[in-house]
Design an enzyme around this catalytic site. Structure first.
Site, mmCIF file in Angstrom:
data_model
loop_
_atom_site.group_PDB
_atom_site.id
_atom_site.type_symbol
_atom_site.label_atom_id
_atom_site.label_comp_id
_atom_site.label_asym_id
_atom_site.label_seq_id
_atom_site.Cartn_x
_atom_site.Cartn_y
_atom_site.Cartn_z
ATOM 1 N NE ARG A 85 -1.730 1.789 -0.019
ATOM 2 C CZ ARG A 85 -1.633 0.673 -0.711
ATOM 3 N NH1 ARG A 85 -2.713 0.117 -1.234
ATOM 4 N NH2 ARG A 85 -0.459 0.094 -0.877
ATOM 5 C CE1 TYR A 104 5.726 5.498 8.517
ATOM 6 C CE2 TYR A 104 4.104 6.610 7.193
ATOM 7 C CZ TYR A 104 4.788 6.478 8.374
ATOM 8 O OH TYR A 104 4.514 7.332 9.400
ATOM 9 C CD GLU A 105 0.295 2.200 6.044
ATOM 10 O OE1 GLU A 105 -0.182 1.230 5.452
ATOM 11 O OE2 GLU A 105 0.394 2.262 7.285
ATOM 12 N N GLY A 106 2.939 1.813 1.073
ATOM 13 C CA GLY A 106 2.979 1.805 -0.405
ATOM 14 C C GLY A 106 3.433 3.170 -0.874
#
Length: 596
Positions: A265, A403-405
């Protein structure tokens, strides 16, 4: 360990500008590193941007190999495993400057160096690290990360892929389907997550991509952006993986996945910075050259406002990203000094600042999208054409919010993690929240404060924005307790308040530190950006605070909190917003690029 090293405490503690790291603090070595990365990007990536847009996957792989030859894939890998063993800030810096030219390469780079390699360096046994990490650090091998499934996206722990122990106990057989796997088309190694039996949590495995082992792939996905990043479905059918290739221990996969994503993140925030610088510079150059009504469009107020806002967001993103990166690095160093292994120190260092990592991921990914969008607008019809780099920047930026949550997940995480930290006693939220409610009961001071010193009023406003958050979040926690998770719209609003506090404070502290070094006269533009960012932040805190208060409080309590919010978002001396923007743009236009 000193108290100032805790994540989330920015909310309840005063941070001095001397205590934060800023991009102006890069060492000679870091600046040399940055320049060599820029040289690689300009020569190998930017000059061949059209190849990435035409889905030239082979070229992505070729440039990844070149990055490996230059040692750029091993910056975060300890020297013992063939990497450069650089500190966290330096790895952020490489990630920042290598990612600005094309999202296709930056996705391949991020997936390989982050989620493709890090889980082994952070969780692997000594044998696993010796065997795999040097190959990954040099670019001899590339890594991919198989977590997402058709039915398991944000709910990553719900995956159906199974791992069954063989009868002789020597290996596991993995069966299942993974999707959106970056680098799948050219990787040598998968980090695969699968469930053993009816385990509550998934387990991680290191799986070599060898032929004839039940591994097959779907076609390359056709995507909106990041077009030359290899993205495929991967199917496992009784694929054998030796028992010694289990990563960490059984059932630890979800934890590995989450911690790998924390690092991902903050690195993703960094990866959005140089993209903004390039878009801004391109927009300024175009605005200076484009003549309409016998005038360069950079002279028109409507265009000048856009350029000022774009530069301000980028400057704020840099300020907050490197502040957090250095906090993480300091935490890692102090843990190592206590005798903890590098693995453990890095894991705990990043975990400590998970709140900041989520804040940055959300803020900077949204800023890069807005920046590219305004870039298209400044270019007008040309911006919509594939002949200018704006439309590809806009398409590439779009994935960063997913992406990455997703940004929704990260918004809820940032507030959720903060509340958890408070429950554990790591951050005292209740004390300060109680003080705020006492202050609301008291009689406000009507004295005119002395704001003669630079940023005196701005810093007071940041303190008040923190009070606004504490007031809203404190009330919501009291009202809903553990059920707060179910109130997603309140969490989303509270997180926007939290994000603005961190971003605005970081921008002001960076600028204050710069003023102390250079003198006020030399950094008028940075002062203007810090003030402009804060002005917008106050508006957002006011709007989101109001939305929350009127949605969960009523009667006297509602009136009281709305009154508090008005008091906490009030300026004594309003800034002249147009004049601030003019100051910023005048410098951009004169320098013909993003120059901060």
């Amino acid at each position: 360990m000193s108290d100032k090293t805790r994540g989330g405490q920015f909310l309840v503690k005063e941070t001095k500008c001397e205590d934060i790291f800023t991009p102006e603090d890069f060492s000679e070595e870091q600046l040399m590193m940055r320049d060599s990365v820029k040289e690689f990007v300009d020569k190998e990536l930017w000059a061949h941007k059209d190849r990435f847009e035409k889905k030239d996957y082979a070229y992505t792989e070729e440039t990844m190999r070149k990055a490996g030859d230059l040692g750029l894939l091993g910056v975060a890998v300890p020297e013992a495993y063939g990497g450069l063993g650089m500190g966290f800030v330096s790895t952020m810096l490489v990630c920042d400057y290598i990612s600005g030219a094309t999202g296709s390469f930056s996705t391949a780079f991020g997936a390989h160096t982050g989620i493709g390699t890090m889980p082994i360096t952070l969780y692997g046994t000594e044998e696993q690290k010796q065997k795999y990490v040097p190959k990954l650090a040099s670019g001899e091998w590339f890594g991919a990360y198989c977590l997402t499934e058709p039915g398991a996206g944000s709910d990553a722990n719900s995956g159906k892929t199974k791992a069954v122990l063989s009868e002789d106990g020597t290996h596991y057989k993995i069966t299942g389907q993974k999707m959106w796997i970056s680098n799948a088309g050219f990787c040598s190694l998968f980090i695969v997550f699968a469930r053993i039996g009816d385990d509550k949590n998934i387990t991680g495995f290191i799986l070599e991509n060898t032929p004839d082992n039940g591994i097959s792939m779907g076609e390359e996905e056709h995507k909106l952006g990041i077009r030359a990043s290899s993205t495929r479905q991967v199917f496992f059918s009784e694929t054998k993986v030796p028992v010694e290739n289990m990563l960490s221990e059984r059932g630890n996969g979800f934890k590995i996945a989450m911690n790998a994503l924390n690092v991902g993140r903050i690195k993703l925030a960094a990866a959005c910075l140089d993209a903004q610088r390039r878009v801004i510079s391109g927009s300024v150059k175009y605005a200076n050259e484009r003549i309409q009504f016998n005038t360069a469009i950079s002279q028109f107020g409507a265009i000048r406002a856009k350029l000022a806002e774009m530069a301000t967001s980028c400057y704020a993103g840099e300020s907050a990203s490197y502040r957090a990166a250095k906090d993480i690095e300091d935490r890692i160093i102090s843990r190592e000094a206590e005798g903890v292994s590098h693995q453990e120190a890095e894991l705990k260092g990043v975990e400590e600042y998970a709140i900041e990592c989520s804040i940055l991921k959300v803020a900077v990914s949204e800023d890069v999208q807005n920046c590219a969008d305004e870039g298209i607008q400044i270019f007008g019809g040309m911006g919509f054409s594939e002949d200018t780099p704006m439309e590809s920047a806009w398409r590439d930026a779009r994935i960063a919010r997913i992406y990455e949550g997703t940004n929704e997940i990260n918004r809820m995480l940032s507030v959720g993690m903060l509340i958890k930290k408070a429950m554990k006693g790591h951050v005292d939220l209740l004390g300060p929240a109680m003080k705020v409610s006492e202050e609301l009961m008291g009689i406000p001071s009507f004295e005119t404060p002395d704001y003669s010193e630079l940023f005196a009023e701005e810093k007071e406003i940041v303190r008040n924005l923190k009070k606004s958050f504490l007031m809203v979040a404190g009330s919501a926690v009291q009202k809903f307790g553990a059920d707060l998770d179910a109130h997603q719209q309140l969490l989303m609003a509270a997180s926007d308040m939290l994000i603005e506090v961190y971003m605005a404070e970081s921008t002001i502290l960076r600028t204050e530190k710069l003023v102390k070094k250079e003198g006020e006269a030399k950094v008028q533009e940075q002062i203007a950006m810090a003030k402009l960012y804060l002005y917008k932040a106050v508006d957002i805190v006011n709007q989101k605070g109001k939305e929350s208060i009127i949605s969960f409080a009523e009667g006297d309590e509602q009136r009281m909190m709305l009154m508090g919010l008005r008091r906490f978002t009030k300026y004594t001396n309003m800034p002249n917003v147009v004049a601030l923007r003019e100051t910023i743009t005048a410098k951009l236009v004169a320098e013909n690029e993003y120059c901060f």
